[in-house]
Design a protein around this motif. Structure first.
Motif, PDB file in Angstrom:
ATOM      1  N   ALA A  20       0.844  -1.198   0.000  1.00 35.65           N
ATOM      2  CA  ALA A  20       0.000   0.000   0.000  1.00 35.65           C
ATOM      3  C   ALA A  20       0.876   1.243   0.000  1.00 35.65           C
ATOM      4  N   PRO A  21       0.496   2.303  -0.748  1.00 31.65           N
ATOM      5  CA  PRO A  21       1.310   3.530  -0.766  1.00 31.65           C
ATOM      6  C   PRO A  21       1.345   4.187   0.602  1.00 31.65           C
ATOM      7  N   GLU A  22       2.459   4.820   0.895  1.00 28.88           N
ATOM      8  CA  GLU A  22       2.613   5.501   2.173  1.00 28.88           C
ATOM      9  C   GLU A  22       1.714   6.732   2.226  1.00 28.88           C
ATOM     10  N   PRO A  23       1.195   7.058   3.373  1.00 28.68           N
ATOM     11  CA  PRO A  23       0.333   8.247   3.480  1.00 28.68           C
ATOM     12  C   PRO A  23       1.124   9.521   3.217  1.00 28.68           C
ATOM     13  N   VAL A  24       0.434  10.509   2.654  1.00 32.35           N
ATOM     14  CA  VAL A  24       1.057  11.791   2.333  1.00 32.35           C
ATOM     15  C   VAL A  24       0.892  12.726   3.522  1.00 32.35           C
ATOM     16  N   ARG A  25       2.008  13.253   4.002  1.00 33.81           N
ATOM     17  CA  ARG A  25       1.954  14.176   5.132  1.00 33.81           C
ATOM     18  C   ARG A  25       1.832  15.619   4.691  1.00 33.81           C
ATOM     19  N   SER A  26       2.577  15.982   3.663  1.00 31.16           N
ATOM     20  CA  SER A  26       2.520  17.359   3.172  1.00 31.16           C
ATOM     21  C   SER A  26       3.091  17.399   1.771  1.00 31.16           C
ATOM     22  N   VAL A  27       2.643  18.423   1.035  1.00 36.50           N
ATOM     23  CA  VAL A  27       3.159  18.700  -0.304  1.00 36.50           C
ATOM     24  C   VAL A  27       3.424  20.195  -0.364  1.00 36.50           C
ATOM     25  N   GLY A  28       4.687  20.590  -0.307  1.00 37.81           N
ATOM     26  CA  GLY A  28       5.028  22.012  -0.312  1.00 37.81           C
ATOM     27  C   GLY A  28       4.487  22.707   0.925  1.00 37.81           C
ATOM     28  N   VAL A  29       3.650  23.745   0.708  1.00 43.16           N
ATOM     29  CA  VAL A  29       3.093  24.528   1.822  1.00 43.16           C
ATOM     30  C   VAL A  29       1.776  23.957   2.303  1.00 43.16           C
ATOM     31  N   VAL A  30       1.310  22.833   1.717  1.00 41.75           N
ATOM     32  CA  VAL A  30       0.012  22.250   2.048  1.00 41.75           C
ATOM     33  C   VAL A  30       0.223  21.030   2.925  1.00 41.75           C
ATOM     34  N   THR A  31      -0.448  21.020   4.078  1.00 42.12           N
ATOM     35  CA  THR A  31      -0.436  19.860   4.960  1.00 42.12           C
ATOM     36  C   THR A  31      -1.636  18.994   4.632  1.00 42.12           C
ATOM     37  N   VAL A  32      -1.412  17.676   4.585  1.00 44.81           N
ATOM     38  CA  VAL A  32      -2.478  16.736   4.230  1.00 44.81           C
ATOM     39  C   VAL A  32      -2.963  16.064   5.508  1.00 44.81           C
ATOM     40  N   ALA A  33      -4.291  16.099   5.728  1.00 46.54           N
ATOM     41  CA  ALA A  33      -4.873  15.492   6.929  1.00 46.54           C
ATOM     42  C   ALA A  33      -4.764  13.972   6.846  1.00 46.54           C
ATOM     43  N   ASP A  34      -4.845  13.330   8.011  1.00 43.56           N
ATOM     44  CA  ASP A  34      -4.760  11.871   8.053  1.00 43.56           C
ATOM     45  C   ASP A  34      -6.024  11.244   7.467  1.00 43.56           C
ATOM     46  N   GLY A  35      -5.852  10.029   6.932  1.00 44.43           N
ATOM     47  CA  GLY A  35      -6.988   9.264   6.438  1.00 44.43           C
ATOM     48  C   GLY A  35      -7.346   9.498   4.987  1.00 44.43           C
ATOM     49  N   LEU A  36      -6.624  10.376   4.266  1.00 44.45           N
ATOM     50  CA  LEU A  36      -6.943  10.627   2.862  1.00 44.45           C
ATOM     51  C   LEU A  36      -6.212   9.611   1.968  1.00 44.45           C
ATOM     52  N   ASP A  37      -6.844   9.345   0.858  1.00 42.40           N
ATOM     53  CA  ASP A  37      -6.252   8.407  -0.103  1.00 42.40           C
ATOM     54  C   ASP A  37      -4.967   9.016  -0.666  1.00 42.40           C
ATOM     55  N   PRO A  38      -3.813   8.387  -0.434  1.00 44.31           N
ATOM     56  CA  PRO A  38      -2.558   9.001  -0.897  1.00 44.31           C
ATOM     57  C   PRO A  38      -2.514   9.200  -2.408  1.00 44.31           C
ATOM     58  N   ALA A  39      -3.123   8.274  -3.190  1.00 45.81           N
ATOM     59  CA  ALA A  39      -3.045   8.382  -4.641  1.00 45.81           C
ATOM     60  C   ALA A  39      -3.708   9.650  -5.156  1.00 45.81           C
ATOM     61  N   VAL A  40      -4.809  10.081  -4.502  1.00 51.77           N
ATOM     62  CA  VAL A  40      -5.537  11.277  -4.941  1.00 51.77           C
ATOM     63  C   VAL A  40      -5.068  12.509  -4.178  1.00 51.77           C
ATOM     64  N   ALA A  41      -4.790  12.353  -2.896  1.00 50.22           N
ATOM     65  CA  ALA A  41      -4.437  13.501  -2.061  1.00 50.22           C
ATOM     66  C   ALA A  41      -3.142  14.151  -2.540  1.00 50.22           C
ATOM     67  N   ARG A  42      -2.200  13.383  -3.018  1.00 49.25           N
ATOM     68  CA  ARG A  42      -0.930  13.977  -3.473  1.00 49.25           C
ATOM     69  C   ARG A  42      -1.163  14.914  -4.664  1.00 49.25           C
ATOM     70  N   ASP A  43      -1.967  14.485  -5.662  1.00 47.45           N
ATOM     71  CA  ASP A  43      -2.203  15.313  -6.844  1.00 47.45           C
ATOM     72  C   ASP A  43      -3.005  16.562  -6.495  1.00 47.45           C
ATOM     73  N   VAL A  44      -3.995  16.417  -5.623  1.00 50.97           N
ATOM     74  CA  VAL A  44      -4.808  17.581  -5.235  1.00 50.97           C
ATOM     75  C   VAL A  44      -3.968  18.576  -4.443  1.00 50.97           C
TER      76      VAL A  44
END
Length: 349
Positions: A205-229
Motif C-alpha cells: 500500500a502507498p505511504e500516506p502523504v503528510r505534506s506537499v510544499g506549503v500544504v499539509t495533508v490530513a490523516d486518512g486521505l487516499d494518498p493516490a488522490v491527495a498527493r495530486d490535489v
C-alpha cells in the motif's frame, strides 16, 4: 532407239552406249519407225532425231589409267644397317686367358648336437642423470613441528583480531567448496543472526502523504488522490505569496469562475490578492463532486493576512482572516484544475 540407263544418252541401233560404253539392257525399249500401212498413200518423212540430252555434271571423272600411289615414307631409324658387313674384320684375341678361380672347399660336416634353448633374462637398465640423495630421517618430524607451530600462531592471531574488532554486518556466505572425494559442492554456513533469517514482509500500500510544499495533508486521505490535489493548491498559494500571479492562475480551469486567458479576469484576481499572504494551509478532505461541475471536491482551511480595506465582504478593514473553503476540481486533460467554489466561510483571527 534406246536410252542408256547409266548416262541417259539415246542410242540408235547399237548394242552399247556410244558415250559411256554400257551394254544395251535387255529391258530397254527400242523405238522404231512404224511400218507403212496399206492405206498409206505416200511415205512419211523420217522421224527427227531428238536433241542430245545434256550430260550431267559429274564431280568425279574416271581417269584413263590408275596412277600408282605414292610411296609411304619410312620412319626414321636411329640405327642404320651398314651397306655391307665387313667379313674381313676380326676381333682381337687377348694375350692370355685368365685362369679360373679355384672352387672353395666344401664345409666340414659337423655331427648333429642337441640344441639347448635358454630364456632371455631382462637386465636392469641403470638410470643415469638422477642423483641419489641421502635419506634424512629427521626431516619428517621437523616438518610436522613447523606445521603445528604455524597453525597455533595463525589461530591465536585470528582469535585476537576477532576479539578486538567490533561486530559488523553478517558475513556473506562463502563460495561453495568441492569435496575432493565426493565432488559434491558444499557451502559453509555463515554466522547470520536468527532475527535476520525471519522474512520481512512489506506492505504494498502507498505511504500516506503528510505534506506537499506549503500544504499539509490530513490523516486518512487516499494518498493516490491527495498527493495530486495537494500539488494543485501548493502551486496556487505559493504563487499568491510570491506575487507570481501567472503561476497561481495556471491552476484555474478557463471554463470556470476565473479565466486565465481573459485579461479582465486576470486583472481583478491580481488586485484582490495583491496584499495577501496565506499560511497554515491544510487539505481536510477529498470527495467526489456532487454539483455536476467537476470530478472532485476538495475542502481546505487556511489563514490569510491582508492590508486593511482588502478584508472579506462585510469586514473590509480586517487584516487576519480564517477561511474554510470547498473547491470544485475538474480534470479536462488528466490534470486537476480549480473550476468553482461550493461553499466558503470565514472568521477573524
Amino acid at each position: 532407239m534406246w536410252t542408256c540407263s547409266d548416262c541417259g544418252t539415246r542410242n540408235a541401233g547399237v548394242e552399247s552406249c556410244e558415250v559411256c560404253g554400257a551394254p544395251q539392257p535387255s529391258s530397254a525399249v527400242v523405238m522404231t519407225k512404224p511400218p507403212p500401212g496399206p492405206a498409206a498413200a505416200a511415205p512419211r518423212a523420217a522421224w527427227p532425231e531428238p536433241p542430245a540430252a545434256p550430260q550431267p555434271a559429274s564431280s568425279w571423272a574416271q581417269p584413263a589409267s590408275w596412277a600408282e600411289p605414292p610411296a609411304v615414307p619410312q620412319p626414321a631409324s636411329s640405327w642404320a644397317e651398314p651397306a655391307s658387313w665387313a667379313e674381313s674384320a676380326s676381333w682381337p684375341e687377348p694375350a692370355s686367358w685368365p685362369e679360373p678361380e679355384a672352387a672353395a672347399p666344401p664345409p666340414e660336416q659337423v655331427p648333429d648336437q642337441p640344441v639347448t634353448l635358454r630364456r632371455a633374462v631382462a637386465q636392469p637398465v641403470p638410470v643415469q642423470g638422477i642423483p641419489r640423495t641421502r635419506r634424512r630421517p629427521w626431516l619428517v618430524p621437523l616438518l610436522a613441528i613447523v606445521v603445528v607451530v604455524v597453525g597455533a600462531v595463525g589461530f591465536r592471531a585470528v582469535a585476537t583480531r576477532s576479539d578486538d574488532e567490533e561486530p559488523g554486518p553478517p558475513p556473506v556466505a562463502e563460495q561453495a567448496q568441492v569435496d575432493p572425494v565426493t565432488t559434491a559442492p558444499r557451502t559453509r554456513a555463515a554466522s547470520t543472526p536468527v532475527d535476520e533469517l525471519t522474512p520481512q514482509y512489506q506492505s504494498t500500500a502507498p505511504e500516506p502523504v503528510r505534506s506537499v510544499g506549503v500544504v499539509t495533508v490530513a490523516d486518512g486521505l487516499d494518498p493516490a488522490v491527495a498527493r495530486d490535489v495537494a500539488q494543485v493548491f501548493d502551486t496556487y498559494f505559493t504563487g499568491i505569496n510570491s506575487h507570481d500571479y501567472a503561476a497561481a492562475l495556471s491552476v484555474y480551469d478557463p471554463a470556470g469562475i476565473v479565466n486565465p486567458n481573459n485579461p479582465k479576469s486576470v486583472a481583478k484576481f491580481s488586485d484582490d490578492v495583491a496584499t495577501s499572504y496565506d499560511d497554515d494551509i491544510t487539505l481536510r478532505s477529498v470527495a467526489a463532486d456532487t454539483t455536476g461541475k467537476g470530478v472532485l471536491q476538495a475542502r481546505l482551511t487556511f489563514r490569510s493576512r491582508q492590508d486593511s480595506g482588502k478584508g472579506p465582504v462585510g469586514r473590509p478593514a480586517e487584516t487576519c482572516t480564517r477561511w474554510d473553503v470547498t473547491y470544485v476540481l475538474s480534470q479536462p486533460a488528466g490534470r486537476y484544475l480549480i473550476k468553482a467554489g461550493n461553499g466558503a466561510s470565514n472568521a477573524p483571527c
